[in-house]
Design a protein around this motif. Sequence first.
Motif, PDB file in Angstrom:
ATOM      1  N   PRO A 193       6.697  74.317   9.714  1.00 26.40           N
ATOM      2  CA  PRO A 193       7.841  74.011  10.542  1.00 26.40           C
ATOM      3  C   PRO A 193       8.150  73.388  11.605  1.00 26.40           C
ATOM      4  O   PRO A 193       6.993  73.233  12.116  1.00 26.40           O
ATOM      5  CB  PRO A 193       8.383  75.713  10.338  1.00 26.40           C
ATOM      6  CG  PRO A 193       7.426  76.402   9.456  1.00 26.40           C
ATOM      7  CD  PRO A 193       6.002  75.628   9.354  1.00 26.40           C
ATOM      8  N   CYS A 205      15.464  77.978  14.041  1.00 27.26           N
ATOM      9  CA  CYS A 205      15.205  77.534  12.521  1.00 27.26           C
ATOM     10  C   CYS A 205      16.642  77.465  11.947  1.00 27.26           C
ATOM     11  O   CYS A 205      17.664  78.412  12.197  1.00 27.26           O
ATOM     12  CB  CYS A 205      14.423  78.369  11.959  1.00 27.26           C
ATOM     13  SG  CYS A 205      12.577  78.304  12.592  1.00 27.26           S
ATOM     14  N   GLU A 209      15.846  75.318   6.618  1.00 30.50           N
ATOM     15  CA  GLU A 209      14.483  75.267   6.880  1.00 30.50           C
ATOM     16  C   GLU A 209      14.057  76.633   6.444  1.00 30.50           C
ATOM     17  O   GLU A 209      12.851  76.846   5.701  1.00 30.50           O
ATOM     18  CB  GLU A 209      14.264  75.187   8.399  1.00 30.50           C
ATOM     19  CG  GLU A 209      14.438  73.767   8.866  1.00 30.50           C
ATOM     20  CD  GLU A 209      14.550  73.715  10.416  1.00 30.50           C
ATOM     21  OE1 GLU A 209      13.647  72.798  10.778  1.00 30.50           O
ATOM     22  OE2 GLU A 209      15.085  74.428  11.258  1.00 30.50           O
TER      23      GLU A 209
END
Length: 606
Positions: A193, A205, A209
């Motif tokens: 990530p 995030c 994601e």
Amino acid sequence: MLHNALLIGLSTLSFTSAKCFDPSPAFPVPLWEHGSKDLKPAFDRIVTKLQTLAAKEKYDTSSFSIEVTSNTDTLWTHFHTAREHNATRPGDTHVDGESVYRIASITKTFTTLGILYQHAAGNLSLDYPVSAYIADFADSDSSGRIPWKDITLRIMASQLSGIPREMGQADLINELPDPTQVGLPPVGREGLPECYEYDHHSRPCTKTELLDNLKKKAPLFAPNQRSTYSNLNFELLGLVLENVTGLDYSEYMHQSIFSPLNMTSTSLHKPSSDAHAVLPVGQFFWDVDEGIHSPTGAIYSSSSDMSKYLRYILTHYNALATGVNWMMPASWSEGMNSFYGMPWEIFRTDKILGKGNKRPVTFVTKAGGVPDYFSRITLMPEYGLGLTIFIGGANSLLNEIQEIVTVELIRAAEIIIWRDIEATYTGTYTSTNPTLNSSLTLSSSASTGLVLKTFISNATDVFTTLLAEYAGVGHNDDAPWRAQFTPTLLYKNETAQQGEIWRLLVVPERTKEDEESVWAEFCNTDVDPASYAALPINEFVFWRGEGVVEAPAWRVRMKKVADGDGRGGEGGGQEDGDDVLGVDQQPQRTLSWLKRSLQPFSPWRL
């Protein structure tokens, strides 16, 4: 005789296959009166210990807020302000009940409460799979290796989903300056990530994601197989709430929980001012936006607000949704004493009450931690008490404070409660019908509970007839037992909360053989083993305002004619309590008693 054979058969069914020592609860839920001085000696001892603890040099940069609340009022507070502060951004330099901390994973309880509200409203079902509410998981061909269609919302809230713990944190590649120095191989960051911890917490995030990452993960266990802690469970439950309500998670929390409970210092957004912010030296996490991780650990709150929340839980936990008691265990964790609830971390111990008293005490807790912020809330539902501990600073403070406060508090509460039981219930009662030769005598102590010592019904000694056969032993036989009452927390008159319904249980006393036996602790609870003419033989109703005890199956009402002997049963209430618990003498007084209200509510490592 057939009569005796039947009784022995009942005895064998209820008691030979399992021994149930020390039933709990042993008393109704007490209502601790606001401003009461009964617990003051215990709180004074706690303060002395906390001051000694906080004086240690290693805690120079730590602040903390502690509150104890009853069902209705905050009973005690204690605050400590760090001796050292950030030079350029000190934050709150006088900690009190309005000082704000990040409370981390305590947020999970709010997320679960939101789910329960929507379940009660019929907008979702705890027993529907998460794939019914998150479209990305509906197509099993494209949703990855985790069996989302087999993972219900209830399973997720109970930490039983078997899915991994994290998506955007707890990766050592982000925490170790040089992973090769601890033996890890050199690796690149391709495919990892690019948010939250992987981006130095500069960007949270997103939903996309999170879901894309989850499709790459494999399960740890099959659903409902074994509990294991997972932040991802609650991030997904937060998405479920957004999809069901059409509201942003933060807005839903504000509308459904924070505002109705008047939690004015509580938010999912960083306060606009540092005036009440607890900012430990060197901290950085105060400003971190948790984004999609918010439902698992992003709330900011004060100890004063948390006491309001705990009062709500103490009085509504069994009435939030039909068929749901969210503080009951859902699965065991490791060891003998730890369990997961929804999403509570439950601890049950028989060590706290002291020598000679092994009645278990249950603590329903939720802890949380992010860098420099550590917290725990603890509910003690049998005692009608709630505890908040918020720390800005050293993690090691949390368990030390928890031990100090809970041990002193519960041991002191026990003495006060049993003095009230003795004053209120114990003594001799005789039939209100003068033509009946019926009477009973009650005694009490912390180690034995409220006990039936004698029972004459229609001139017959019930101890030598029915109860002796019911127990399967003679009253003075080598297998000792006692006839102990346990409250049901129900009333004959629920509206007026009058006529307390108790059940009488034949309780075996522990023997040396029991202490050595592997299976002696095996117990199958059974509080309704037999009836007479369709009425339970072990139901007794206390009409305290009248000084009357009613035994419906025995067709008798008995009025109190004499108090106990002042010793509180075997060993004595006051003497026994002080000896067993080892706390100071405290003034005698009569507590009010409160049944749990069932009124519905109108509308880094987390």
